[in-house]
Design an enzyme around this catalytic site. Sequence first.
Site: not given
Length: 308
Positions: A227, A266, A137, A107, A294, A134
């Site tokens: 988001d 998310c 996700q 990340r 996830r 991402h």
Amino acid sequence: MRDLFGRDFLSMADLNADELSAVLDAADGFKRSLKEGKVKRSLEGKIVALIFQKPSTRTRVSFEAAVYHLGGKPLALNASELQLGRGETIADTGRVLSRYVHAITLRTFGHHEVEELARSASVPVINALTDLEHPCQVLADLMTIRERKGQLAGLRLAYVGDGNNVANSLALGCALAGMSFTAGCPAGYEPDARTIALARSLAGPEMVRVVHDPREAVAGAHVVYTDVWTSMGQKEDQKRKRDLEPYRLDGELLSAADPEAMAMHCLPAHRGEEITDEVLDGPRSAVWDQAENRMHAQAALLDLLAGD
Ligand code: CP
Ligand code: NVA
């Protein structure tokens, strides 16, 4: 379908439609076998390094749990405690870690950093979020939509708010899954133009739209997604908030979508900012299943990329 073993997963566009559907089937399979206590321990004796240059709750814990369930050893590493934080290059880090571990997740900020790691590492590299994408996700998101709606192809997803990393991966994921994607964003906050062009080339131009009116974006949508307005690494300021205010996902905006529309985020959420409590905690919210999935989606991915 090409064999996924040994491959990297840096972008949703690293999968074709058949491969995406195979990963989602495997994710459903992992979820079932975990419930039945019959998980195949395909990472037995294997180590997965999880490197974080930004904070994380879900990604870190779901990857650690997934590796544990598959019988492997997760190594969560804060980049600031590695020599990486003192200037050792990503490429040198990738070469060295490949001598110890069987897969690496990263990340970080710039997307070129996961690409650089993937070029230097001889083991699979997985994007655990960059400023551009991402994709892990979105695997969980598509799994969650399919669980609730029974299918993906033909559904309409609307994303409202800041056209960020999650929006970019959703545009690609929808394109691969045969879903239409509409972003409703203020001018200047649209998803990445090259990613939108790539999604259009995968699905056809009419399947991927960017509009500026949030109500137009959600009209007829089966899934409404939002988001945060300020992503990690971005500067929070009053102008951003003012510009994004009309895009808040509240009960009224959700009611402009399909009557059975599901609401997605998310997480982490800034409650009352991009989404109201009413929607997040309401009957149409899928956010807790998204978070759970996830772990299942990433277990399936690790199994396919690095498992025995
Ligand atoms: N959704 C997500 O990636 O959450 P974290 O930042 O907590 O990992
Ligand atoms: N867009 C958000 C997602 C967090 C999971 C960020 O990058 O901060």
